[in-house]
Design an enzyme around this catalytic site. Structure first.
Site, PDB file in Angstrom:
ATOM      1  N   ASP A 106      62.500  76.349  37.861  1.00  0.00           N
ATOM      2  CA  ASP A 106      63.666  76.128  38.811  1.00  0.00           C
ATOM      3  C   ASP A 106      64.016  77.439  39.384  1.00  0.00           C
ATOM      4  OD1 ASP A 106      65.778  75.372  40.543  1.00  0.00           O
ATOM      5  OD2 ASP A 106      66.202  73.663  39.295  1.00  0.00           O
ATOM      6  N   ASP A 219      63.530  72.783  48.115  1.00  0.00           N
ATOM      7  CA  ASP A 219      64.926  72.750  47.848  1.00  0.00           C
ATOM      8  C   ASP A 219      66.077  73.079  49.043  1.00  0.00           C
ATOM      9  OD1 ASP A 219      66.840  71.099  46.431  1.00  0.00           O
ATOM     10  OD2 ASP A 219      67.005  72.573  44.909  1.00  0.00           O
ATOM     11  N   GLU A 222      68.223  71.132  53.848  1.00  0.00           N
ATOM     12  CA  GLU A 222      68.808  70.038  54.792  1.00  0.00           C
ATOM     13  C   GLU A 222      69.021  70.722  56.258  1.00  0.00           C
ATOM     14  OE1 GLU A 222      68.886  68.413  51.138  1.00  0.00           O
ATOM     15  OE2 GLU A 222      69.939  70.186  51.761  1.00  0.00           O
ATOM     16  N   ARG A 306      63.243  67.756  48.934  1.00  0.00           N
ATOM     17  CA  ARG A 306      64.532  67.340  48.587  1.00  0.00           C
ATOM     18  C   ARG A 306      64.685  66.465  50.128  1.00  0.00           C
ATOM     19  NH1 ARG A 306      70.118  69.942  46.674  1.00  0.00           N
ATOM     20  NH2 ARG A 306      70.442  70.608  48.850  1.00  0.00           N
ATOM     21  N   ASP A 322      70.094  64.744  43.066  1.00  0.00           N
ATOM     22  CA  ASP A 322      71.040  65.059  41.642  1.00  0.00           C
ATOM     23  C   ASP A 322      71.721  64.165  41.325  1.00  0.00           C
ATOM     24  OD1 ASP A 322      70.022  67.911  42.372  1.00  0.00           O
ATOM     25  OD2 ASP A 322      71.907  68.778  42.973  1.00  0.00           O
ATOM     26  N   HIS A 380      64.310  65.917  34.470  1.00  0.00           N
ATOM     27  CA  HIS A 380      64.674  67.185  35.137  1.00  0.00           C
ATOM     28  C   HIS A 380      66.375  66.999  34.850  1.00  0.00           C
ATOM     29  CE1 HIS A 380      65.760  70.399  37.530  1.00  0.00           C
ATOM     30  NE2 HIS A 380      66.225  69.927  38.411  1.00  0.00           N
TER      31      HIS A 380
END
Length: 651
Positions: A106, A219, A222, A306, A322, A380
């Site tokens: 990550d 990630d 958006e 994502r 998440d 994860h």
């Protein structure tokens, strides 16, 4: 998608990237409210639910074909403090002999959370760890975020300024926000220079930082922004505060569209962000996919994203975000996985054992059992939470993980073939029972069980403290996967034992031939092991199935013809069973692994009076059978798959 009372299905799709809301009404009816763009509707006539998905993906693009290794178990967390912490996790997984193909990093590995950088403080030896991962036939994936550090000394920022690819206001100034590295700017992934820029950054991480990753995890795309629109807020206009705001984050507070993202009146090369916001993640995914093709010209890219849009499945897999370490989240994950298969993104999964909050031994054991059958299987968890890699949680979780993952790895040839079918035809991989039994109203609301393809049923325990599970068997011929015992009660729900230290309930529908391979600790090792096929007879005494086999990594093997494909058929006629193996394509030449085993379920008589393989009588020392289940196994056959073979059994 709409399923009528008679089981016929149809679908409607609005291709529109503007903010919208969708309301289902009991009429039945559906209402779309969108605040921009074109009303570009598509209607799909089915008539089956699976046909609707195939028709939909013919419009948006077929799903990608992942490399073979990407179907193995994957392990990740946010909060590995240094390389030593990751090494400790990898070592204890190996010591526990838990199958694993992929390890992740990550944002911890970055220098101050800046994309395309490597921390020389805690992760200077990450390249050596990745080499060790590769030496053990495993792979490594690292994360990159959408926002670039607003720092004149940062490589990605410098190159972005040179190529002029950052999102701007109408007056030409660059929008600034805040994400993990602090002040940030955002690439315009629609810009004509951005592919060159993004590929350069990806290559910089791989070559100059020596982080020899095998895939990228995108990630915050958006795009996510810790500021409300920008460091200075957003202008008061119809784009940031539209006359009508759909039911989205922030709209109920002040009618704005920019909560936790960027201002809608900013300008990208393809137009206003107002019209392109929903496409940001799609274009980032596409650019990342292409960048990996350029860095690895001979290998299939792996991108885990994502943010998604219609057609994202052509370029990326998806995890469901998440989630929480709760029993409800365990249940919800199946719904999300089935939905994304319908959306044309079959390579999908949820964070196994949960991301937010501390998991428990029982919850994680149950989640590992079902997570072993997510198409994208990754454990994860979050920063500050206790370790939840299976080996860290003790014997119960370790045993549950090994038992379920061994079956996943045994079935990788089957899963890989399903993925190729999805790539070719747009089919689902994880499939609702409704798709196979649309006239059975009992299947319409089942979200606690699912299928792989048409015929492999997964029925997990999803409730705390339960040692049994309710399994609905639609009207068909079904067998216990482990024993071959036929299920005699169908069209109803049956309660079956499911102890925590046992196996997840798995069943096979009659009529299928499932290719399999002896399991190992990595998919690369599996590919060297002997293969076989499970044949489950339907009501007519027949079964069929295919195996798709290529090198597991090269791009476009279907197009180039560099693959082998086999058809398995079994028919019963005049008290005789004939099983055939037919080569449909032989682009790879002879297989290097033996085809040793046939497991046959649903025989009318055990044992048959005679068995011949290619007209040679079989020594009954190579026949294992169980009269109580009418299941039989032929072993040690040593067949070459690329040759035509027949097995004839006289009952």
């Amino acid at each position: 998608m709409n399923v009528e009372n008679d089981g016929n299905a149809n679908g409607v799709f609005l291709l529109n990237s503007n903010a919208m809301e969708i309301t289902l009404q009991p009429s039945p009816a559906i209402t779309y409210r969108t605040i921009g763009g074109i009303l570009d509707f598509f209607v799909f006539l089915g008539p089956t639910p699976e046909n609707v998905v195939q028709q939909y993906t013919s419009i948006i693009g077929r799903p990608l074909m992942p490399p073979y290794w990407a179907l193995g178990f994957q392990l990740s967390r946010w909060g590995y403090e240094n390389t030593a912490a990751i090494r400790a996790v990898v070592d204890r997984q190996r010591a526990a002999e838990i199958p694993q193909d992929v390890q992740y990093s990550d944002i911890d590995y970055m220098d101050n959370y800046r994309d395309f950088s490597l921390s020389t403080t805690n992760f200077a030896d990450l390249p050596e760890l990745i080499k060790d991962i590769h030496d053990h036939n495993q792979r490594y994936i690292v994360i990159i975020d959408a926002a670039i550090a607003d720092d004149p000394n940062d490589f990605a920022y410098q190159e972005g300024i040179k190529d002029d690819i950052f999102i701007k206001y109408a007056n030409g100034t660059i929008l600034e926000g805040h994400v993990w590295p602090g002040p940030t700017v955002f690439p315009d992934f629609t810009h004509h220079n951005v592919q060159k820029y993004w590929s350069k950054c990806v290559e910089h991480l791989y070559e100059n930082q020596s982080v020899e990753f095998d895939g990228l995890w995108t990630d915050m795309n958006e795009p996510s922004n810790f500021d409300m629109g920008s460091i200075n807020g957003c202008n008061q206009n119809k784009y940031n505060y539209p006359p009508y705001a759909p039911h989205i984050l922030g709209a109920e507070v002040n009618g704005s569209l920019f909560q936790k993202t960027i201002c809608m009146d900013t300008v990208q090369q393809a137009g206003l962000h107002y019209n392109l916001h929903s496409l940001f993640g799609y274009f980032m995914t596409k650019r990342t996919f292409t960048a990996l093709q350029e860095v690895f010209p001979s290998r299939r890219p792996v991108v885990v994203s994502r943010s998604q849009y219609a057609g994202s499945g052509r370029y990326a897999s998806h995890w469901l975000g998440d989630n929480a370490s709760t029993w409800q989240a365990l249940k919800d994950a199946i719904i999300g996985i089935l939905e994304y298969n319908i959306f044309g993104i079959p390579y999908v999964g949820a964070d196994i054992c949960g991301f937010r909050g501390a998991t428990t031994v029982e919850l994680c054991a149950r989640w590992m059992q079902v997570g072993a059958f997510y198409p994208f299987s990754r454990n994860h968890n979050s920063l500050g939470e206790p370790d939840q890699d299976p080996a860290s949680l003790g014997t119960v979780v370790v045993n549950a993980s090994i038992k379920s993952l061994k079956e996943r790895y045994r079935l990788l040839p089957f899963l890989y073939t399903l993925m190729q079918d999805a790539h070719d035809h747009g089919s689902t991989v994880a499939r609702p029972l409704l798709h196979e039994f649309p006239t059975d109203e009992n299947t319409w609301n089942i979200s606690t069980q699912f299928l792989w393809g048409s015929s492999f049923l997964i029925s997990p325990v999803l409730d705390e403290g339960k040692e049994e599970v309710d399994v609905y068997f639609p009207k068909a011929r079904w067998y216990d996967y482990y024993t071959g015992q036929e299920i005699t009660t169908v069209g109803t729900t049956v309660t079956l034992p499911a102890p925590l230290d046992g196996y997840i309930q798995l069943h096979v529908r009659g009529g299928i031939a499932i290719p399999a391979q002896e399991p190992a600790l990595t998919s690369a090792e599996c590919r060297n092991n002997s293969m076989g096929v499970l044949i489950a007879f339907d009501e007519n005494g027949s079964a069929s199935g295919t195996l798709y086999w290529d090198d597991g990594v090269s791009q476009d093997t279907r197009t180039t013809g560099k693959y082998n494909e086999f058809l398995f058929t079994a028919v019963t006629e005049n008290n005789q069973i004939t099983i055939s193996i037919l080569t449909l394509n032989n682009g790879l030449g002879n297989m290097t692994v033996p085809f040793d085993t046939f497991l046959i379920m649903g025989l009318e008589r055990i044992p048959p009076s005679s068995i011949k393989v290619d007209n040679v009588e079989v020594d009954f020392q190579n026949v294992i059978y169980e009269t109580s289940t009418n299941a039989m196994m032929l072993v040690n056959l040593g067949l070459q798959l690329t040759e035509y073979h027949t097995i004839v059994m006289t009952l």
